[in-house]
Enzyme design. Structure first.
Site, PDB file in Angstrom:
ATOM      1  N   ARG A   1     -15.814   7.500 -47.201  1.00  0.00           N
ATOM      2  CA  ARG A   1     -15.426   6.933 -45.795  1.00  0.00           C
ATOM      3  C   ARG A   1     -14.509   5.726 -45.856  1.00  0.00           C
ATOM      4  O   ARG A   1     -14.213   4.950 -45.107  1.00  0.00           O
ATOM      5  CB  ARG A   1     -16.709   6.227 -45.298  1.00  0.00           C
ATOM      6  CG  ARG A   1     -17.095   6.716 -44.008  1.00  0.00           C
ATOM      7  CD  ARG A   1     -18.475   6.270 -43.336  1.00  0.00           C
ATOM      8  NE  ARG A   1     -18.741   6.644 -42.231  1.00  0.00           N
ATOM      9  CZ  ARG A   1     -19.765   7.428 -41.816  1.00  0.00           C
ATOM     10  NH1 ARG A   1     -20.254   8.221 -42.592  1.00  0.00           N
ATOM     11  NH2 ARG A   1     -19.894   7.617 -40.241  1.00  0.00           N
TER      12      ARG A   1
ATOM     13  N   LYS B   1     -18.998  16.759 -37.119  1.00  0.00           N
ATOM     14  CA  LYS B   1     -19.323  16.939 -38.641  1.00  0.00           C
ATOM     15  C   LYS B   1     -20.631  17.721 -39.184  1.00  0.00           C
ATOM     16  O   LYS B   1     -20.873  18.380 -39.677  1.00  0.00           O
ATOM     17  CB  LYS B   1     -19.023  15.668 -39.406  1.00  0.00           C
ATOM     18  CG  LYS B   1     -17.381  15.049 -39.279  1.00  0.00           C
ATOM     19  CD  LYS B   1     -17.426  13.848 -40.209  1.00  0.00           C
ATOM     20  CE  LYS B   1     -18.257  12.759 -39.833  1.00  0.00           C
ATOM     21  NZ  LYS B   1     -18.405  12.035 -38.505  1.00  0.00           N
TER      22      LYS B   1
ATOM     23  N   ARG C   1     -30.285   7.889 -31.928  1.00  0.00           N
ATOM     24  CA  ARG C   1     -30.043   7.054 -32.928  1.00  0.00           C
ATOM     25  C   ARG C   1     -29.721   5.603 -32.547  1.00  0.00           C
ATOM     26  O   ARG C   1     -29.168   5.505 -31.373  1.00  0.00           O
ATOM     27  CB  ARG C   1     -28.573   7.455 -33.806  1.00  0.00           C
ATOM     28  CG  ARG C   1     -28.972   8.503 -34.645  1.00  0.00           C
ATOM     29  CD  ARG C   1     -27.665   9.171 -35.204  1.00  0.00           C
ATOM     30  NE  ARG C   1     -26.651   8.379 -35.670  1.00  0.00           N
ATOM     31  CZ  ARG C   1     -25.685   8.521 -36.572  1.00  0.00           C
ATOM     32  NH1 ARG C   1     -25.466   9.760 -36.988  1.00  0.00           N
ATOM     33  NH2 ARG C   1     -24.666   7.462 -36.927  1.00  0.00           N
TER      34      ARG C   1
ATOM     35  N   ARG D   1     -25.910  12.532 -27.687  1.00  0.00           N
ATOM     36  CA  ARG D   1     -26.107  13.252 -28.977  1.00  0.00           C
ATOM     37  C   ARG D   1     -27.657  12.700 -29.311  1.00  0.00           C
ATOM     38  O   ARG D   1     -28.373  11.772 -28.876  1.00  0.00           O
ATOM     39  CB  ARG D   1     -25.319  12.668 -30.092  1.00  0.00           C
ATOM     40  CG  ARG D   1     -25.887  12.858 -31.272  1.00  0.00           C
ATOM     41  CD  ARG D   1     -24.640  12.635 -32.252  1.00  0.00           C
ATOM     42  NE  ARG D   1     -24.413  11.362 -32.969  1.00  0.00           N
ATOM     43  CZ  ARG D   1     -23.772  11.115 -33.820  1.00  0.00           C
ATOM     44  NH1 ARG D   1     -23.102  12.134 -34.557  1.00  0.00           N
ATOM     45  NH2 ARG D   1     -23.607   9.700 -34.230  1.00  0.00           N
TER      46      ARG D   1
ATOM     47  N   ARG E   1     -17.797   1.237 -34.373  1.00  0.00           N
ATOM     48  CA  ARG E   1     -17.722   2.503 -35.272  1.00  0.00           C
ATOM     49  C   ARG E   1     -16.434   3.202 -35.295  1.00  0.00           C
ATOM     50  O   ARG E   1     -15.629   3.725 -36.259  1.00  0.00           O
ATOM     51  CB  ARG E   1     -18.713   3.398 -35.115  1.00  0.00           C
ATOM     52  CG  ARG E   1     -20.118   2.893 -35.669  1.00  0.00           C
ATOM     53  CD  ARG E   1     -21.296   3.574 -34.960  1.00  0.00           C
ATOM     54  NE  ARG E   1     -21.514   4.988 -35.376  1.00  0.00           N
ATOM     55  CZ  ARG E   1     -22.001   5.938 -34.856  1.00  0.00           C
ATOM     56  NH1 ARG E   1     -22.622   5.577 -33.486  1.00  0.00           N
ATOM     57  NH2 ARG E   1     -22.203   7.284 -35.247  1.00  0.00           N
TER      58      ARG E   1
HETATM   59  P1  AMP Z   1     -23.058   8.896 -40.009  1.00  0.00           P
HETATM   60  O1  AMP Z   1     -24.406   9.447 -39.871  1.00  0.00           O
HETATM   61  O2  AMP Z   1     -22.230   9.782 -40.937  1.00  0.00           O
HETATM   62  O3  AMP Z   1     -22.504   8.491 -38.779  1.00  0.00           O
HETATM   63  O4  AMP Z   1     -23.294   7.568 -40.775  1.00  0.00           O
HETATM   64  C1  AMP Z   1     -23.956   6.308 -39.958  1.00  0.00           C
HETATM   65  C2  AMP Z   1     -23.881   5.197 -40.522  1.00  0.00           C
HETATM   66  O5  AMP Z   1     -24.064   5.078 -41.897  1.00  0.00           O
HETATM   67  C3  AMP Z   1     -22.456   4.579 -40.825  1.00  0.00           C
HETATM   68  O6  AMP Z   1     -22.050   4.146 -39.679  1.00  0.00           O
HETATM   69  C4  AMP Z   1     -22.393   3.711 -41.850  1.00  0.00           C
HETATM   70  O7  AMP Z   1     -22.946   2.310 -41.363  1.00  0.00           O
HETATM   71  C5  AMP Z   1     -23.323   4.155 -42.759  1.00  0.00           C
HETATM   72  N1  AMP Z   1     -22.551   5.242 -43.745  1.00  0.00           N
HETATM   73  C6  AMP Z   1     -22.744   6.659 -43.862  1.00  0.00           C
HETATM   74  N2  AMP Z   1     -22.169   7.032 -44.900  1.00  0.00           N
HETATM   75  C7  AMP Z   1     -21.384   6.076 -45.401  1.00  0.00           C
HETATM   76  C8  AMP Z   1     -20.470   5.652 -46.393  1.00  0.00           C
HETATM   77  N3  AMP Z   1     -20.014   7.104 -47.174  1.00  0.00           N
HETATM   78  N4  AMP Z   1     -19.844   4.336 -46.573  1.00  0.00           N
HETATM   79  C9  AMP Z   1     -20.384   3.331 -45.899  1.00  0.00           C
HETATM   80  N5  AMP Z   1     -21.331   3.691 -44.842  1.00  0.00           N
HETATM   81  C10 AMP Z   1     -21.779   4.904 -44.837  1.00  0.00           C
END
Ligand code: AMP
Length: 212
Positions: A88, A13, A156, A123, A167
């Site tokens: 999400r 994404k 990360r 990654r 996740r």
């Molecule tokens: P990402 O970089 O999109 O994988 O997001 C990393 C982490 O941020 C996720 O595993 C969640 O813990 C948190 N996160 C990001 N976006 C959201 C969202 N829309 N709702 C809840 N938690 C989020």
């Protein structure tokens, strides 16, 4: 175009968001990058969400909805935007609709679970600007450095095997239902995430009706 990207962690994404952002001339808004920046800067939100993110769980809906509403109210969003990582949950999707924000298309990037763990372990992300890389499939020009800003590339904290599994479970249980929500609205399109970045990019273009 106001676009939402959906898909499991590591589906691509962030990378496709960057490519589309250049192509469509609109910004990608990544809630993950916003939250990691808040953690790095140790803001109030950052301090509150650090443990949740590192465990691979979701930040509460009310916090996220507030954060995204503020961001989408900024002038740069008037020309369109790409949302990466929001909504999400179905509750977030409903809140977005109710806030009056119009979404034109929702693109689901599909990648099987067994490929995800492998992808996430290779990654990397820019410590400074959050740009995504992969040491196998999306290498920077200079090893360990961001092409965009020269920042250091790091792994990360939530890209470790235990957190990745959680996740993925969270994705299937809490995020995947939003696909049905947007399908009912007639705006869901899907693209297969492939091994090769350029193949995924071409699938994404086809799904969005753009020239390949
Ligand atoms: P990402 O970089 O999109 O994988 O997001 C990393 C982490 O941020 C996720 O595993 C969640 O813990 C948190 N996160 C990001 N976006 C959201 C969202 N829309 N709702 C809840 N938690 C989020």
């Amino acid at each position: 175009m106001n676009l939402v990207l959906v898909g499991p962690p590591g589906a691509g994404k962030g990378t496709q968001g960057e490519i589309l952002s250049k192509r469509l001339g609109v910004d990608t808004i990544s809630t993950g990058v916003m939250l990691r920046t808040a953690i790095k800067e140790q803001t109030e939100i950052g301090k509150n969400v650090e443990k949740i993110i590192n465990a691979g769980n979701l930040v509460p809906d009310d916090v996220m909805v507030e954060l995204i509403k503020e961001r989408l109210a900024k002038p740069d969003c008037a020309k369109g935007f790409i949302l990466d990582g929001f909504p999400r949950t179905t509750a977030q999707a409903v809140a977005l609709t109710e806030s009056g924000v119009k979404i034109d298309k929702v693109l689901s990037l599909e990648v099987d679970d067994d490929k995800i763990v492998e992808r996430l372990s290779s990654r990397r992300e820019c410590r400074k600007c959050g740009a995504p890389y992969n040491v196998i499939s999306n290498k920077p020009e200079i090893e360990g450095k961001c092409d965009k800003c020269g920042g250091d590339l790091i792994q990360r904290a939530d890209d470790n095997p235990e957190t990745i599994q959680n996740r993925l479970n969270v994705y299937h249980e809490q995020t995947e239902p939003i696909k049905a929500y947007y399908e009912k609205k007639g705006i869901l399109v899907t693209a297969q995430g492939e091994e090769k970045l350029e193949d995924t990019t071409s699938n994404v273009a086809k799904a969005l009706g753009l020239e390949v």
